[in-house]
Design an enzyme around this catalytic site. Structure first.
Site, PDB file in Angstrom:
ATOM      1  N   ASP A   1       0.529  -2.557  -8.413  1.00 47.75           N
ATOM      2  CA  ASP A   1      -0.484  -3.583  -8.171  1.00 47.75           C
ATOM      3  C   ASP A   1      -1.066  -3.513  -6.761  1.00 47.75           C
ATOM      4  OD1 ASP A   1      -1.944  -5.905  -9.148  1.00 47.75           O
ATOM      5  OD2 ASP A   1      -0.745  -7.106  -7.775  1.00 47.75           O
TER       6      ASP A   1
ATOM      7  N   SER B   1      -5.825  -9.992  -9.609  1.00 43.81           N
ATOM      8  CA  SER B   1      -5.390  -9.273 -10.807  1.00 43.81           C
ATOM      9  C   SER B   1      -5.463 -10.201 -12.014  1.00 43.81           C
ATOM     10  CB  SER B   1      -3.954  -8.769 -10.633  1.00 43.81           C
ATOM     11  OG  SER B   1      -3.854  -7.899  -9.524  1.00 43.81           O
TER      12      SER B   1
ATOM     13  N   GLN C   1      -5.337  -1.598 -15.290  1.00 46.95           N
ATOM     14  CA  GLN C   1      -5.433  -2.955 -14.763  1.00 46.95           C
ATOM     15  C   GLN C   1      -6.874  -3.444 -14.787  1.00 46.95           C
ATOM     16  OE1 GLN C   1      -4.960  -3.862 -10.411  1.00 46.95           O
ATOM     17  NE2 GLN C   1      -3.277  -5.136 -11.109  1.00 46.95           N
TER      18      GLN C   1
END
Length: 268
Positions: A188, A208, A258
């Protein structure tokens, strides 16, 4: 992780200069909670949705639901709560290592190694550089664009690629689950910012939204790994990023995906 009851675990707060919980911490702790309920199998995929922002100074309680336990596969659903609010939901699938079948994989790009790359902080947006103070046990280096051919930067007309070498500098031991959770944490760090590579540092709100990982082969984060990151699309305030992770033997070990919010900040 601190056990709180049957299949309930508490993820500790991690010291940080920020008030909001880092998304990678949430993914890693949710995966770790699921791993603690499975024997004889490693994670092979996870799919995670971020629902609420967290308070970094407070722990997170993770509730694990045992969806299935089969001979080859197991499945878990994890929900993370903080102050009564559900922060995250994650589905994780596990597989033993006894099966065999056809094999193939995308080849590792021929890019300069970590010794020819430079600190990733120099390439991150100014707003994100402070976060690097939280990552002192990670060595993250970017392959400079000037050392890459146009074919590597824009293969087959795709959006810009970014190549990063990463390695954890702490003693990680040999537990595969620990390496998977550590890579979940790291994954991340840089993916979302790949969506901004072709843009002139726009003034945006970033966060995110969802995260997915496929663990294809055993991985060690205390050895150099190459992440080939690219963004297939950005629009309507949402950016999609992908990443292929290779070890130095050229094996494709993990695939990342993502979506993130990259919305222009509102002026009124």
């Amino acid at each position: 992780m601190k056990p709180l009851g049957e299949d309930v675990f508490q993820g500790p707060a991690v010291p940080t200069a920020f008030t909001r919980t880092f998304g990678g911490q949430v993914v890693a702790q949710a995966l770790r909670a699921a791993l603690l309920t499975v024997e004889g199998k490693d994670a092979h995929s996870l799919h995670c949705y971020f629902l609420e922002g967290g308070v970094a100074a407070e722990p997170i309680d993770f509730h694990v639901e045992r969806i299935r336990d089969g001979r080859s596969f197991a499945a878990r659903r994890v929900e993370g709560f903080q102050n009564g609010k559900r922060m995250v939901i994650m589905s994780v699938s596990f597989h033993h290592d006894q099966d065999s079948g056809p094999e193939h994989a995308t080849s590792m790009p021929d890019v300069p190694g970590p010794e020819e790359s430079i600190d990733h902080v120099e390439f991150r947006p100014q707003s994100a550089k402070k976060r690097a103070l939280d990552w002192t046990d990670w060595d993250i280096r970017v392959v400079p664009n000037e050392k890459l051919s146009e074919e590597l930067l824009h293969p087959a007309g795709q959006a810009t690629h970014q190549y990063l070498w990463i390695k954890n500098t702490s003693d990680m031991g040999n537990d595969q689950g620990s390496h998977q959770a550590a890579l979940a944490y790291l994954s991340d760090m840089t993916l979302l910012y790949t969506t901004l590579l072709d843009h002139d540092n726009p003034d945006i709100q970033a966060a995110s939204l969802d995260h997915a990982m496929w663990f294809l082969r055993p991985v060690r984060v205390d050895e150099w790994l190459l992440i080939d990151q690219y963004s297939p699309s950005a629009g309507s305030g949402i950016g999609l990023s992908k990443g292929n992770v290779y070890n130095q033997r050229g094996e494709l070990v993990v695939v990342l995906s993502q979506e993130g919010l990259i919305r222009a900040k509102r002026t009124s």
